[in-house]
Structure formats: C-alpha cells, structure tokens
Design a protein around this motif. Structure first.
Motif, short mmCIF file in Angstrom:
data_model
loop_
_atom_site.label_atom_id
_atom_site.label_comp_id
_atom_site.label_asym_id
_atom_site.label_seq_id
_atom_site.Cartn_x
_atom_site.Cartn_y
_atom_site.Cartn_z
N ASP A 97 0.84 -1.18 0.00
CA ASP A 97 0.00 0.00 0.00
C ASP A 97 0.89 1.25 0.00
OD1 ASP A 97 -2.69 1.37 0.59
OD2 ASP A 97 -1.41 2.09 2.23
N HIS A 98 0.41 2.31 -0.66
CA HIS A 98 1.19 3.54 -0.80
C HIS A 98 0.52 4.67 0.00
CE1 HIS A 98 2.22 1.02 -4.24
NE2 HIS A 98 3.38 1.64 -4.28
N ALA A 99 0.34 4.42 1.31
CA ALA A 99 -0.24 5.41 2.23
C ALA A 99 -1.68 5.75 1.86
CB ALA A 99 0.61 6.67 2.30
N ASN A 100 -2.41 4.75 1.38
CA ASN A 100 -3.83 4.93 1.09
C ASN A 100 -4.71 4.19 2.09
OD1 ASN A 100 -3.88 6.54 -1.51
ND2 ASN A 100 -2.49 4.89 -2.08
N ALA A 101 -4.43 2.91 2.31
CA ALA A 101 -5.16 2.15 3.33
C ALA A 101 -4.50 2.32 4.69
CB ALA A 101 -5.22 0.68 2.95
N PHE A 102 -3.17 2.40 4.70
CA PHE A 102 -2.41 2.59 5.93
C PHE A 102 -1.65 3.91 5.83
CE2 PHE A 102 -2.23 -2.06 4.94
CZ PHE A 102 -3.13 -2.48 5.91
N ASP A 103 -1.64 4.68 6.92
CA ASP A 103 -0.83 5.89 6.92
C ASP A 103 0.37 5.69 7.84
OD1 ASP A 103 -1.65 6.32 9.57
OD2 ASP A 103 -3.26 7.67 8.97
N SER A 104 1.17 6.72 8.00
CA SER A 104 2.42 6.56 8.76
C SER A 104 2.18 6.31 10.24
CB SER A 104 3.29 7.82 8.59
OG SER A 104 2.59 8.97 9.03
N ASN A 105 0.93 6.47 10.68
CA ASN A 105 0.60 6.18 12.07
C ASN A 105 0.43 4.70 12.34
OD1 ASN A 105 -0.16 7.12 14.77
ND2 ASN A 105 -2.20 6.34 14.26
N PHE A 106 0.15 3.93 11.27
CA PHE A 106 -0.09 2.50 11.44
C PHE A 106 0.23 1.77 10.15
CE2 PHE A 106 -3.05 -1.15 11.01
CZ PHE A 106 -2.52 -1.95 12.03
N VAL A 107 1.38 1.10 10.10
CA VAL A 107 1.78 0.35 8.92
C VAL A 107 2.22 -1.04 9.37
CG1 VAL A 107 3.26 0.23 6.89
CG2 VAL A 107 2.54 2.45 7.77
N PRO A 108 1.39 -2.06 9.19
CA PRO A 108 1.79 -3.41 9.58
C PRO A 108 2.88 -3.95 8.65
CG PRO A 108 -0.31 -3.47 8.44
CD PRO A 108 0.03 -2.02 8.61
N THR A 109 3.77 -4.76 9.21
CA THR A 109 4.80 -5.37 8.38
C THR A 109 4.18 -6.30 7.35
OG1 THR A 109 6.39 -5.23 10.19
CG2 THR A 109 6.90 -6.77 8.41
N VAL A 154 6.91 -1.92 2.64
CA VAL A 154 8.19 -1.56 2.05
C VAL A 154 8.26 -0.05 1.88
CG1 VAL A 154 8.67 -3.76 0.91
CG2 VAL A 154 7.24 -2.07 -0.25
N VAL A 155 7.50 0.66 2.71
CA VAL A 155 7.41 2.11 2.62
C VAL A 155 8.13 2.80 3.76
CG1 VAL A 155 5.81 4.07 2.61
CG2 VAL A 155 5.23 2.00 1.34
N LEU A 156 7.92 2.32 4.98
CA LEU A 156 8.55 2.92 6.15
C LEU A 156 9.62 1.99 6.71
CD1 LEU A 156 5.61 4.52 8.18
CD2 LEU A 156 7.18 5.62 6.59
N TYR A 157 10.72 2.58 7.17
CA TYR A 157 11.77 1.79 7.81
C TYR A 157 11.28 1.28 9.17
CZ TYR A 157 16.29 0.48 9.70
OH TYR A 157 17.33 -0.23 10.23
N PRO A 158 11.56 0.03 9.54
CA PRO A 158 12.31 -0.97 8.80
C PRO A 158 11.38 -1.93 8.04
CG PRO A 158 12.10 -1.68 11.08
CD PRO A 158 11.37 -0.37 10.96
N PRO A 159 11.67 -2.21 6.78
CA PRO A 159 10.90 -3.21 6.05
C PRO A 159 11.38 -4.61 6.42
CG PRO A 159 12.59 -2.32 4.64
CD PRO A 159 12.70 -1.58 5.94
N PRO A 160 10.61 -5.64 6.12
CA PRO A 160 11.05 -7.00 6.42
C PRO A 160 12.21 -7.42 5.52
CG PRO A 160 9.04 -7.06 5.13
CD PRO A 160 9.29 -5.63 5.48
N SER A 161 13.03 -8.33 6.02
CA SER A 161 14.17 -8.80 5.24
C SER A 161 13.71 -9.71 4.10
CB SER A 161 15.14 -9.56 6.13
OG SER A 161 14.55 -10.78 6.58
N GLY A 162 14.56 -9.84 3.10
CA GLY A 162 14.27 -10.79 2.03
C GLY A 162 14.15 -12.21 2.57
N LYS A 163 14.97 -12.55 3.53
CA LYS A 163 14.92 -13.89 4.13
C LYS A 163 13.57 -14.14 4.80
CE LYS A 163 17.31 -16.79 7.53
NZ LYS A 163 18.44 -16.83 8.51
N ARG A 164 13.08 -13.14 5.52
CA ARG A 164 11.78 -13.28 6.20
C ARG A 164 10.65 -13.38 5.17
NH1 ARG A 164 9.74 -15.48 10.62
NH2 ARG A 164 8.15 -14.23 11.70
#
Length: 279
Positions: free
Chosen positions: A58-70, A152-162
């Motif tokens: 999502d590009h800050a449409n369903a989730f904003d910077s206040n709540f971004v699930p991994t 993959v918008v806000l730091y930290p994003p999940p690792s490739g391994k995860r």
C-alpha cells in the motif's frame, strides 16, 4: 486440496494504470510496455486460477504513517479501488475468498508469522495495476483475490529472508486447505527505481536482470541479499522486490519459466515481469 500452481511477478507502476485508464496503451511510448504482457493475457486465459494471493504494498492509502503493519492479510468478501488523490481507478471491485483468507491467517500465525488481519481495505495501484496488466479491462475480475500487504514504505521493512520464509508458510497454509482450488501467488512492485533525492530516476538494468535470473535459479541465496544492497544498487524503492521473494518462496524449488519481460523506462522506473509454473 488447494494447490499453488503458478506465480506471476510484475511491476506496478502507477503511470501504467493511468495509461490504461486514459486509452494511451498504443501510444509510441507505452506500446512496448504493454506488448510485454500480450503473452501473459493469453496465458492467464488458459490458466485462470480460482484464487490469487496478491502480494503488494500500500502507498499510504489504506495505511498511513501512524499504522503500517509489516505483513497484513485482507479477509473480507469485497474491496473497492482506493482514491489516491485523483479519484479511484475505473476498475471493478475485487472479490475476496474470506474462508481461505481466514484459514491462511490462522495457519500462518500459528506458523509464527504475526500477520495483521484486516477485514475492510481499499486497494491502490499496487494491486489494481497488476490486475489490469494481466486481465485487461473486464466488467468483473475473473477470479477471487486475497490481498497480502507488505510494508516496504517505512523503515524498517522485512528482510528478504523473512519474506521468502513467509512464502513457504503461505504454501503450507494453502496445501492444508480442504477445498479443491487452483491458487496462484503474485509478487508485485519493483524493479529498480528511486523517486526522490539526487538519485531520482535511477535504473540499474544489470541489477534487475541478475535479480530475475537468480529468482529462478537460486532464490535461497537471493533471499540473503541485505537491504543496503537494494538501496545502493536498485534505489530506495527497489526494496519492493522483496515481495517477489514471498511469491517465489511459495513455489517449488524447481520451476518452469513460461515468460520473462524487461523494459526501461516506464515513467521513471524499470518494468520487470515473469511467469513461473510449478514443475
């Protein structure tokens, strides 16, 4: 039993959606981009799934910077296209498969992945552009879709391994579902691009082509690539490629490549696309 039969990988450039919606697909600039999906549209007609697990961000449409699930999974029955500031795209609502989605949430959470479960969500270009590229402009989408959102918008994003491990957990969840379903998993986003700063417009063809090759031949090693490599070599938004690792993780080790396409530029990014079937 439900089975994952194939995976689709594609960029989700928002300008591609605008070109489709405004009838510009045959313009000289855009025609080479859309020609790369001619095979794919015929392939999907012959290999239409019952359900797509569509991994996107999502590009800050369903989730904003206040709540971004991994990681989040949408378990509702129907989802509308999002208004991204210039009106919603003129595409059909997405119909979900709530029973399979709930089963996946249960299975994956018990498999030690803490998915956020979302019942209602509006879907932006990250999901709708891949649907348009593969299916064109139908009055209704021809299959059900379970959206799986990745930060993959806000730091930290999940690792490739995860992400790769999540794909394997999704595969186990689908395999344990008690309904006979043909399931595909799509990984979207990327390839190399950066939208801001001194390196805005960065495209790294060598990185992209190597990524495509390694995704088929050695995804385990590819999953170990550190985030700093994506940032340095593929631009700040190149990190979207970890979502392709989720789709690849859900596939067999040995796969059959049905189609590969790469083109630069489309807007200010590289377009990558691939179709893999389980061997």
């Amino acid at each position: 039993m439900a089975k994952i039969s194939a995976s689709v990988y594609t960029s989700h450039v928002p300008a591609i959606g605008a070109a489709i919606d405004l009838g510009k697909t045959e313009q000289e600039y855009w025609q080479p981009v859309f020609a790369g999906y001619d095979y794919s549209k015929e392939w999907i007609k012959e290999n239409r799934p019952d359900v797509i697990l569509l991994v996107y961000n999502d590009h800050a449409n369903a989730f904003d910077s206040n709540f971004v699930p991994t990681f989040a999974i949408a378990t509702g029955d129907e989802f509308k296209p999002a208004d991204e500031g210039w009106g919603a795209r003129p595409v059909p609502n997405v119909k979900g498969h709530s029973r399979l989605a709930a089963h996946i949430a249960q299975s994956v959470i018990q498999d030690e992945f803490d998915l956020t479960v979302v019942n209602t969500i509006d879907l932006d270009h990250g999901l709708t552009v891949p649907m348009s590229l593969m299916f064109g402009q139908p009055e209704e989408w021809p299959c059900l879709v379970i959206p799986i959102a990745v930060n993959v918008v806000l730091y930290p994003p999940p690792s490739g391994k995860r992400c790769y491990a999540l794909g394997k957990a999704l595969r186990r969840a689908v395999d344990s579902f008690d309904e006979d379903l043909n399931v595909q998993i799509w990984g979207t986003g990327g390839m190399s691009h950066q939208l801001q700063g001194p390196r805005a417009g960065l495209i790294n063809r060598e990185f992209d082509l190597d990524f495509l090759e390694q995704l088929i031949a050695d995804p385990e090693t590819l999953s170990q690539k550190p985030h700093i490599d994506y940032v340095r070599l593929a631009g700040s938004e190149g990190i979207e490629l970890v979502m392709w690792l989720i789709a690849r993780g859900a596939m067999n080790d040995e796969v059959v490549e049905k189609h590969r396409f790469y083109h630069v530029p489309a807007s200010n990014t590289a377009v990558g696309h691939m179709i893999l079937e389980n061997s």
